[in-house]
Design a protein around this motif. Sequence first.
Motif, PDB file in Angstrom:
ATOM      1  N   LYS A   4       0.859  -1.189   0.000  1.00 32.11           N
ATOM      2  CA  LYS A   4       0.000   0.000   0.000  1.00 32.11           C
ATOM      3  C   LYS A   4       0.891   1.234   0.000  1.00 32.11           C
ATOM      4  O   LYS A   4       1.791   1.361   0.841  1.00 32.11           O
ATOM      5  CB  LYS A   4      -0.911   0.008   1.214  1.00 32.11           C
ATOM      6  CG  LYS A   4      -1.818   1.239   1.280  1.00 32.11           C
ATOM      7  CD  LYS A   4      -2.783   1.166   2.434  1.00 32.11           C
ATOM      8  CE  LYS A   4      -2.082   1.636   3.683  1.00 32.11           C
ATOM      9  NZ  LYS A   4      -2.992   1.813   4.822  1.00 32.11           N
ATOM     10  N   GLU A   6       0.847   5.490  -0.138  1.00 28.69           N
ATOM     11  CA  GLU A   6       0.100   6.746  -0.073  1.00 28.69           C
ATOM     12  C   GLU A   6       1.043   7.867  -0.486  1.00 28.69           C
ATOM     13  O   GLU A   6       2.154   7.966   0.029  1.00 28.69           O
ATOM     14  CB  GLU A   6      -0.419   7.000   1.333  1.00 28.69           C
ATOM     15  CG  GLU A   6      -1.504   6.026   1.736  1.00 28.69           C
ATOM     16  CD  GLU A   6      -2.165   6.396   3.054  1.00 28.69           C
ATOM     17  OE1 GLU A   6      -2.309   7.605   3.334  1.00 28.69           O
ATOM     18  OE2 GLU A   6      -2.526   5.471   3.785  1.00 28.69           O
ATOM     19  N   LYS A   8       1.558  12.042  -1.042  1.00 32.12           N
ATOM     20  CA  LYS A   8       1.098  13.390  -0.755  1.00 32.12           C
ATOM     21  C   LYS A   8       0.917  14.121  -2.086  1.00 32.12           C
ATOM     22  O   LYS A   8       1.427  13.682  -3.125  1.00 32.12           O
ATOM     23  CB  LYS A   8       2.131  14.119   0.097  1.00 32.12           C
ATOM     24  CG  LYS A   8       2.394  13.470   1.430  1.00 32.12           C
ATOM     25  CD  LYS A   8       3.552  14.159   2.116  1.00 32.12           C
ATOM     26  CE  LYS A   8       3.992  13.344   3.321  1.00 32.12           C
ATOM     27  NZ  LYS A   8       5.292  13.753   3.817  1.00 32.12           N
ATOM     28  N   PRO A   9       0.229  15.255  -2.076  1.00 32.98           N
ATOM     29  CA  PRO A   9       0.120  16.039  -3.311  1.00 32.98           C
ATOM     30  C   PRO A   9       1.498  16.365  -3.890  1.00 32.98           C
ATOM     31  O   PRO A   9       2.405  16.759  -3.156  1.00 32.98           O
ATOM     32  CB  PRO A   9      -0.615  17.308  -2.861  1.00 32.98           C
ATOM     33  CG  PRO A   9      -1.389  16.876  -1.660  1.00 32.98           C
ATOM     34  CD  PRO A   9      -0.526  15.847  -0.978  1.00 32.98           C
ATOM     35  N   ASN A  22       2.334  12.437  -8.380  1.00 35.43           N
ATOM     36  CA  ASN A  22       0.955  12.607  -7.940  1.00 35.43           C
ATOM     37  C   ASN A  22       0.435  13.989  -8.338  1.00 35.43           C
ATOM     38  O   ASN A  22       1.203  14.933  -8.498  1.00 35.43           O
ATOM     39  CB  ASN A  22       0.878  12.425  -6.414  1.00 35.43           C
ATOM     40  CG  ASN A  22      -0.538  12.311  -5.918  1.00 35.43           C
ATOM     41  OD1 ASN A  22      -1.461  12.070  -6.682  1.00 35.43           O
ATOM     42  ND2 ASN A  22      -0.717  12.483  -4.627  1.00 35.43           N
ATOM     43  N   SER A  23      -0.882  14.106  -8.425  1.00 34.17           N
ATOM     44  CA  SER A  23      -1.520  15.379  -8.765  1.00 34.17           C
ATOM     45  C   SER A  23      -1.717  16.216  -7.500  1.00 34.17           C
ATOM     46  O   SER A  23      -0.932  16.118  -6.566  1.00 34.17           O
ATOM     47  CB  SER A  23      -2.852  15.120  -9.467  1.00 34.17           C
ATOM     48  OG  SER A  23      -3.725  14.442  -8.570  1.00 34.17           O
ATOM     49  N   ASP A  24      -2.777  16.967  -7.448  1.00 33.89           N
ATOM     50  CA  ASP A  24      -2.999  17.927  -6.369  1.00 33.89           C
ATOM     51  C   ASP A  24      -3.551  17.340  -5.074  1.00 33.89           C
ATOM     52  O   ASP A  24      -3.622  18.039  -4.075  1.00 33.89           O
ATOM     53  CB  ASP A  24      -3.967  19.021  -6.838  1.00 33.89           C
ATOM     54  CG  ASP A  24      -3.389  19.839  -7.978  1.00 33.89           C
ATOM     55  OD1 ASP A  24      -2.155  19.916  -8.068  1.00 33.89           O
ATOM     56  OD2 ASP A  24      -4.171  20.385  -8.771  1.00 33.89           O
ATOM     57  N   SER A  25      -3.976  16.108  -5.096  1.00 32.05           N
ATOM     58  CA  SER A  25      -4.589  15.553  -3.883  1.00 32.05           C
ATOM     59  C   SER A  25      -3.860  14.299  -3.424  1.00 32.05           C
ATOM     60  O   SER A  25      -3.149  13.660  -4.189  1.00 32.05           O
ATOM     61  CB  SER A  25      -6.063  15.239  -4.135  1.00 32.05           C
ATOM     62  OG  SER A  25      -6.185  14.296  -5.179  1.00 32.05           O
ATOM     63  N   ARG A  26      -4.056  13.964  -2.158  1.00 32.89           N
ATOM     64  CA  ARG A  26      -3.479  12.750  -1.590  1.00 32.89           C
ATOM     65  C   ARG A  26      -4.100  11.546  -2.287  1.00 32.89           C
ATOM     66  O   ARG A  26      -5.269  11.552  -2.628  1.00 32.89           O
ATOM     67  CB  ARG A  26      -3.779  12.723  -0.091  1.00 32.89           C
ATOM     68  CG  ARG A  26      -3.071  11.661   0.657  1.00 32.89           C
ATOM     69  CD  ARG A  26      -3.318  11.868   2.169  1.00 32.89           C
ATOM     70  NE  ARG A  26      -2.340  11.152   2.930  1.00 32.89           N
ATOM     71  CZ  ARG A  26      -1.141  11.590   3.258  1.00 32.89           C
ATOM     72  NH1 ARG A  26      -0.771  12.800   2.906  1.00 32.89           N
ATOM     73  NH2 ARG A  26      -0.288  10.864   3.939  1.00 32.89           N
ATOM     74  N   ILE A  27      -3.295  10.506  -2.508  1.00 33.52           N
ATOM     75  CA  ILE A  27      -3.782   9.316  -3.203  1.00 33.52           C
ATOM     76  C   ILE A  27      -3.234   8.071  -2.511  1.00 33.52           C
ATOM     77  O   ILE A  27      -2.158   8.092  -1.926  1.00 33.52           O
ATOM     78  CB  ILE A  27      -3.379   9.331  -4.694  1.00 33.52           C
ATOM     79  CG1 ILE A  27      -4.049   8.199  -5.447  1.00 33.52           C
ATOM     80  CG2 ILE A  27      -1.895   9.250  -4.840  1.00 33.52           C
ATOM     81  CD1 ILE A  27      -3.870   8.271  -6.948  1.00 33.52           C
ATOM     82  N   ARG A  28      -3.988   7.005  -2.590  1.00 34.87           N
ATOM     83  CA  ARG A  28      -3.563   5.708  -2.065  1.00 34.87           C
ATOM     84  C   ARG A  28      -3.764   4.691  -3.176  1.00 34.87           C
ATOM     85  O   ARG A  28      -4.797   4.660  -3.835  1.00 34.87           O
ATOM     86  CB  ARG A  28      -4.408   5.320  -0.857  1.00 34.87           C
ATOM     87  CG  ARG A  28      -4.017   3.964  -0.293  1.00 34.87           C
ATOM     88  CD  ARG A  28      -4.904   3.528   0.857  1.00 34.87           C
ATOM     89  NE  ARG A  28      -5.098   4.618   1.798  1.00 34.87           N
ATOM     90  CZ  ARG A  28      -6.168   4.735   2.579  1.00 34.87           C
ATOM     91  NH1 ARG A  28      -7.119   3.851   2.540  1.00 34.87           N
ATOM     92  NH2 ARG A  28      -6.278   5.743   3.416  1.00 34.87           N
ATOM     93  N   PHE A  29      -2.735   3.851  -3.378  1.00 36.10           N
ATOM     94  CA  PHE A  29      -2.870   2.767  -4.347  1.00 36.10           C
ATOM     95  C   PHE A  29      -2.068   1.573  -3.870  1.00 36.10           C
ATOM     96  O   PHE A  29      -1.302   1.655  -2.918  1.00 36.10           O
ATOM     97  CB  PHE A  29      -2.454   3.216  -5.767  1.00 36.10           C
ATOM     98  CG  PHE A  29      -1.030   3.673  -5.893  1.00 36.10           C
ATOM     99  CD1 PHE A  29      -0.022   2.803  -6.308  1.00 36.10           C
ATOM    100  CD2 PHE A  29      -0.683   4.994  -5.637  1.00 36.10           C
ATOM    101  CE1 PHE A  29       1.280   3.233  -6.435  1.00 36.10           C
ATOM    102  CE2 PHE A  29       0.619   5.431  -5.761  1.00 36.10           C
ATOM    103  CZ  PHE A  29       1.602   4.542  -6.162  1.00 36.10           C
TER     104      PHE A  29
END
Length: 130
Positions: A4, A6, A8-9, A22-29
């Motif tokens: 996993k 995560e 940050k922007p 990553n783009s402007d928002s936090r993401i989890r993959f």
Amino acid sequence: MALKVELKPHELIIVGNVVITNSDSRIRFFIDGHAPILREKDILTAETADTPAKKIYLSVQLMYLSDDIGSHHEVYFNLVREFLEAAPTALPIISEINNQILSGDFYKALKVTKKLIDYELELMSYAARR
């Protein structure tokens, strides 16, 4: 079991030989499978490798990310030899890095090389106080 991640922007990560930003928002993959993975905080560039220990880290990083590990050995061993000539007390850390490389665990070798960077900083701090 998948890893996993995560981000940050605007944080970046290297997966294999692909840089993901990553783009402007936090993401989890989740990453399932085997590929070298480095988060932005663990990535050094030629510009940021500004000390001998950081140059060793960069060469181990290149081995970790490369399909042609052998092409980085000569540079690595030259850097290590020069480092040990200047700081022979670093031999136990260098030996640990070498053992991880020989066993094919380049990620662990990177983690140990961070100890070498800390040790170098300690030596430089000590020398500055004298």
